[in-house]
Design a protein around this motif. Structure first.
Motif, PDB file in Angstrom:
ATOM      1  N   ASP A 147       1.077  -1.477   0.325  1.00 50.51           N
ATOM      2  CA  ASP A 147       0.062  -0.302  -0.021  1.00 50.51           C
ATOM      3  C   ASP A 147       0.542   1.370  -0.122  1.00 50.51           C
ATOM      4  OD1 ASP A 147       0.915   0.521   2.313  1.00 50.51           O
ATOM      5  OD2 ASP A 147      -0.998  -0.617   3.769  1.00 50.51           O
ATOM      6  N   ASP A 187       2.101   3.049   2.115  1.00 51.73           N
ATOM      7  CA  ASP A 187       2.104   3.501   3.092  1.00 51.73           C
ATOM      8  C   ASP A 187       3.636   4.376   4.342  1.00 51.73           C
ATOM      9  OD1 ASP A 187       1.871   1.904   5.132  1.00 51.73           O
ATOM     10  OD2 ASP A 187       0.713   1.582   6.159  1.00 51.73           O
ATOM     11  N   PRO A 228      -4.075   0.708   2.288  1.00 51.32           N
ATOM     12  CA  PRO A 228      -4.048  -0.449   3.636  1.00 51.32           C
ATOM     13  C   PRO A 228      -5.772  -1.501   4.456  1.00 51.32           C
ATOM     14  CG  PRO A 228      -3.922   2.195   2.989  1.00 51.32           C
ATOM     15  CD  PRO A 228      -4.866   1.360   1.980  1.00 51.32           C
TER      16      PRO A 228
END
Length: 209
Positions: free
Chosen positions: A45, A47, A69
């Motif tokens: 993802d 992140d 996420p």
């Protein structure tokens, strides 16, 4: 058999480079690029990277799989599922599995608990400079030493008792006690035979710093 290196986001130091495919998991993609290795696949993802780092990964990776996420799998689990779908006979070495968040480390230690990954457990190897982790399905298995790793420990996933034969410290009917981790055992010039009735076996080869 295709040898595949997977770089996760944990602590990364030295590692072998003789792999056919290099896969980056989220921030692990940057480690592949920093070491001038081909980023064949990037999964996650993303992140844990900056916008500029994410752009770099997008530009350099031959293939990118972006996840949201909010998902059931960790990024590492997702990457492994993608790998085994494409390379069912792959031998996967996972680097950066340790030394980061504890929840990620534990998730990596119990990767075969995922039903989709369980059939491939014997093809997954977690390693860094100090540790090598292998997985074995229930039954009778032979464990062989790892060069430079004098200690070997055993952990059964589940409640089934295990037996250890041919090691420095055996675990059998004559000498049995229950622990979650049977640590600091050693080889004595022969393979160690471990029997586990159910669940799966986690074998940890290690050395001191």
């Amino acid at each position: 058999m295709t040898k595949i290196a997977v770089f996760a986001g944990g602590h990364l130091t030295s590692f072998p480079r003789d792999f056919a495919v290099f896969v980056g998991v989220d921030r692990g993609s940057l480690a592949i690029l920093r070491n001038d290795l081909p980023l064949d696949l990037a999964v996650g993802d993303f992140d844990s990277v900056t916008a500029a780092e994410r752009q770099l990964i997008q530009e350099k990776a031959k293939m990118v799989i972006t996840a949201v996420p909010e998902k059931d799998d960790t990024d590492t689990e997702l990457a492994l599922k993608v790998i085994f779908a494409k390379y069912p006979q792959a031998q996967v070495s996972l680097f950066g599995a340790f030394g980061g968040r504890i929840d990620h480390t534990l998730a990596n230690l119990f990767l075969p608990s995922d039903p989709d990954l369980a059939p491939f457990m014997h093809r997954i190897r977690l390693q860094d400079e100090q540790n090598v982790v292998q997985f074995y399905p229930a039954g009778v298995c032979q464990v062989f030493p790892e060069k430079g790793m004098p200690y070997v420990s055993f952990m059964a996933e589940g409640d089934a008792p295990l037996t250890i034969e041919g090691a420095k410290y055996n675990l059998d009917a004559n000498h049995f006690f229950t622990k979650k981790v049977y640590a600091s055992n050693a080889f004595i010039g022969q393979p160690i035979t471990v029997t586990l009735d159910s669940g799966y076996l986690i074998v940890i080869h290690s050395k001191d710093r």
